[in-house]
Design a protein around this motif. Sequence first.
Motif, PDB file in Angstrom:
ATOM      1  N   GLY A 167       0.798  -1.223   0.000  1.00  0.00           N
ATOM      2  CA  GLY A 167       0.000   0.000   0.000  1.00  0.00           C
ATOM      3  C   GLY A 167       0.824   1.263   0.000  1.00  0.00           C
ATOM      4  N   GLY A 168       0.169   2.358   0.390  1.00  0.00           N
ATOM      5  CA  GLY A 168       0.838   3.644   0.483  1.00  0.00           C
ATOM      6  C   GLY A 168       1.469   4.073  -0.827  1.00  0.00           C
ATOM      7  N   CYS A 169       2.674   4.615  -0.744  1.00  0.00           N
ATOM      8  CA  CYS A 169       3.343   5.115  -1.946  1.00  0.00           C
ATOM      9  C   CYS A 169       3.730   3.992  -2.892  1.00  0.00           C
ATOM     10  N   LEU A 170       3.816   2.744  -2.397  1.00  0.00           N
ATOM     11  CA  LEU A 170       4.150   1.621  -3.277  1.00  0.00           C
ATOM     12  C   LEU A 170       3.089   1.464  -4.358  1.00  0.00           C
ATOM     13  N   ARG A 171       1.832   1.667  -3.982  1.00  0.00           N
ATOM     14  CA  ARG A 171       0.738   1.562  -4.950  1.00  0.00           C
ATOM     15  C   ARG A 171       0.871   2.633  -6.033  1.00  0.00           C
ATOM     16  N   ASP A 172       1.321   3.826  -5.635  1.00  0.00           N
ATOM     17  CA  ASP A 172       1.472   4.916  -6.610  1.00  0.00           C
ATOM     18  C   ASP A 172       2.592   4.597  -7.610  1.00  0.00           C
ATOM     19  N   PHE A 173       3.724   4.158  -7.105  1.00  0.00           N
ATOM     20  CA  PHE A 173       4.838   3.832  -8.003  1.00  0.00           C
ATOM     21  C   PHE A 173       4.510   2.635  -8.894  1.00  0.00           C
ATOM     22  N   ALA A 174       3.703   1.697  -8.387  1.00  0.00           N
ATOM     23  CA  ALA A 174       3.427   0.464  -9.117  1.00  0.00           C
ATOM     24  C   ALA A 174       2.582   0.673 -10.364  1.00  0.00           C
ATOM     25  N   HIS A 175       1.956   1.821 -10.506  1.00  0.00           N
ATOM     26  CA  HIS A 175       1.152   2.083 -11.706  1.00  0.00           C
ATOM     27  C   HIS A 175       2.012   2.046 -12.968  1.00  0.00           C
ATOM     28  N   HIS A 176       3.266   2.473 -12.860  1.00  0.00           N
ATOM     29  CA  HIS A 176       4.112   2.572 -14.050  1.00  0.00           C
ATOM     30  C   HIS A 176       5.461   1.862 -13.891  1.00  0.00           C
ATOM     31  N   HIS A 177       5.718   1.264 -12.736  1.00  0.00           N
ATOM     32  CA  HIS A 177       7.020   0.661 -12.489  1.00  0.00           C
ATOM     33  C   HIS A 177       6.875  -0.687 -11.798  1.00  0.00           C
ATOM     34  N   ARG A 178       7.853  -1.549 -12.025  1.00  0.00           N
ATOM     35  CA  ARG A 178       7.900  -2.850 -11.374  1.00  0.00           C
ATOM     36  C   ARG A 178       8.981  -2.839 -10.288  1.00  0.00           C
ATOM     37  N   VAL A 200      11.712  -0.226 -11.603  1.00  0.00           N
ATOM     38  CA  VAL A 200      12.149   0.009 -12.980  1.00  0.00           C
ATOM     39  C   VAL A 200      10.942   0.206 -13.885  1.00  0.00           C
ATOM     40  N   SER A 201      11.157   0.959 -14.962  1.00  0.00           N
ATOM     41  CA  SER A 201      10.115   1.154 -15.964  1.00  0.00           C
ATOM     42  C   SER A 201      10.032  -0.062 -16.872  1.00  0.00           C
ATOM     43  N   LYS A 202       8.999  -0.088 -17.703  1.00  0.00           N
ATOM     44  CA  LYS A 202       8.738  -1.259 -18.557  1.00  0.00           C
ATOM     45  C   LYS A 202       9.831  -1.488 -19.597  1.00  0.00           C
ATOM     46  N   GLU A 203      10.690  -0.496 -19.822  1.00  0.00           N
ATOM     47  CA  GLU A 203      11.769  -0.643 -20.804  1.00  0.00           C
ATOM     48  C   GLU A 203      12.942  -1.480 -20.274  1.00  0.00           C
ATOM     49  N   LEU A 204      12.861  -1.869 -18.996  1.00  0.00           N
ATOM     50  CA  LEU A 204      13.940  -2.641 -18.390  1.00  0.00           C
ATOM     51  C   LEU A 204      13.431  -3.983 -17.878  1.00  0.00           C
ATOM     52  N   GLU A 205      14.296  -4.975 -17.978  1.00  0.00           N
ATOM     53  CA  GLU A 205      14.017  -6.302 -17.434  1.00  0.00           C
ATOM     54  C   GLU A 205      14.911  -6.523 -16.217  1.00  0.00           C
ATOM     55  N   ILE A 206      14.323  -7.022 -15.135  1.00  0.00           N
ATOM     56  CA  ILE A 206      15.079  -7.322 -13.918  1.00  0.00           C
ATOM     57  C   ILE A 206      15.566  -8.765 -14.007  1.00  0.00           C
ATOM     58  N   LEU A 207      16.876  -8.948 -13.992  1.00  0.00           N
ATOM     59  CA  LEU A 207      17.456 -10.280 -14.119  1.00  0.00           C
ATOM     60  C   LEU A 207      17.622 -10.960 -12.763  1.00  0.00           C
ATOM     61  N   GLU A 208      18.100 -10.223 -11.789  1.00  0.00           N
ATOM     62  CA  GLU A 208      18.239 -10.740 -10.428  1.00  0.00           C
ATOM     63  C   GLU A 208      18.367  -9.553  -9.481  1.00  0.00           C
ATOM     64  N   SER A 209      18.131  -9.805  -8.205  1.00  0.00           N
ATOM     65  CA  SER A 209      18.173  -8.707  -7.232  1.00  0.00           C
ATOM     66  C   SER A 209      18.297  -9.285  -5.829  1.00  0.00           C
ATOM     67  N   GLY A 210      18.652  -8.422  -4.872  1.00  0.00           N
ATOM     68  CA  GLY A 210      18.779  -8.896  -3.505  1.00  0.00           C
ATOM     69  C   GLY A 210      19.273  -7.810  -2.572  1.00  0.00           C
ATOM     70  N   ALA A 211      19.488  -8.196  -1.332  1.00  0.00           N
ATOM     71  CA  ALA A 211      20.109  -7.332  -0.325  1.00  0.00           C
ATOM     72  C   ALA A 211      21.527  -7.837  -0.083  1.00  0.00           C
ATOM     73  N   HIS A 212      22.452  -6.905   0.042  1.00  0.00           N
ATOM     74  CA  HIS A 212      23.868  -7.259   0.230  1.00  0.00           C
ATOM     75  C   HIS A 212      24.125  -7.487   1.715  1.00  0.00           C
ATOM     76  N   ARG A 213      24.440  -8.733   2.100  1.00  0.00           N
ATOM     77  CA  ARG A 213      24.473  -9.112   3.511  1.00  0.00           C
ATOM     78  C   ARG A 213      25.866  -9.452   4.013  1.00  0.00           C
ATOM     79  N   SER A 214      26.881  -8.755   3.553  1.00  0.00           N
ATOM     80  CA  SER A 214      28.247  -9.055   3.992  1.00  0.00           C
ATOM     81  C   SER A 214      28.455  -8.626   5.444  1.00  0.00           C
ATOM     82  N   VAL A 215      29.550  -9.095   6.024  1.00  0.00           N
ATOM     83  CA  VAL A 215      29.907  -8.692   7.388  1.00  0.00           C
ATOM     84  C   VAL A 215      30.082  -7.183   7.464  1.00  0.00           C
TER      85      VAL A 215
END
Length: 233
Positions: A167-178, A200-215
Motif C-alpha cells: 500500500g501507500g506510496c508503493l501503490r502509486d509507483f506500481a502504476h508505471h514501475h515494477r 524500474v520502468s517497462k523498458e527494463l528487465e530485472i534479471l536478479e536482485s537482492g540485499a547485500h548481507r556481507s559482514v
Amino acid sequence: MILVASYNMRKAIGTDRRRRPDRTIEVLNELDADVVALQEADRRFGARMSALPVHMIEEHSDYKPVPFEARSGSLGWHGNALLVRKSVEIIHKEIVHLPSLEPRGAVMAEVRVGGVDLRVVGMHLDLSGLWRRRQAHAILAHLAGRDGDPEAPTVLMGDLNEWSAHGGCLRDFAHHHRFAACGRSFHSRRPIAQLDRIMVSKELEILESGAHRSVAARRASDHLPIWARVKPA
C-alpha cells in the motif's frame, strides 16, 4: 547488463555508533555497481558537509559522484546522492524538489552505461504516509513532465520509509514501475522490513536482485544496501 544499487549509509555511522566512512567505501566496493543511489550521504547539522569525503571516493573506489553542486561541501541534495562507475558518462543531472514538512528531496541523472542510456532517480521519502504519497506523486509528475524521451529506461531507488507490503506510496509507483525483489534491508543486524526499494520502468528487465548481507554491510549502517541487475527489455 547494468548493476544498480541503493544504500542508506546513515551518514557513515555504523551499528557500533562510530562514524567510519572507510567502512562505507568498503561496502560500496563490495557492491561493485554501475550506479548507486545514496541516502543520508551528508551530515544533518551545521554546514551539512558530505559524510563521505570526495577524496576518499576518488582514491579508494572506482566511483565518482554525480556533481549536483546544490550546496558547497555536500555530496548531493538533502542527503541524496548518486555515484557512478568512473567509466560511466553523465549526460544530464538535476535535483527534484519535493513537498515536505522537513527537508526532503530527490536527485536524478541521465547516464550512459556500456552504450545504454539510463535515467536514474534517487530518493529518501518522509516518515509520514501522507507526505510519502505526495512525494511519490511529485517524482512521477516530474518524470512525466520532462522534455526528452518519455520512454527512456528508468530506475527509481532509495529508502521509501514504507512499512506496508503493497500500500501507500508503493501503490502509486506500481502504476508505471515494477519492483525488484530485493528483500528485507532494515535493520541490518536483523532485517525485518523492506524499507529500501528499486523500481524500474517497462523498458527494463530485472534479471536478479537482492540485499547485500556481507559482514561489512551489517556493521557499516543500520540499512543493508540493495541491488538489482537489469537490462533493456
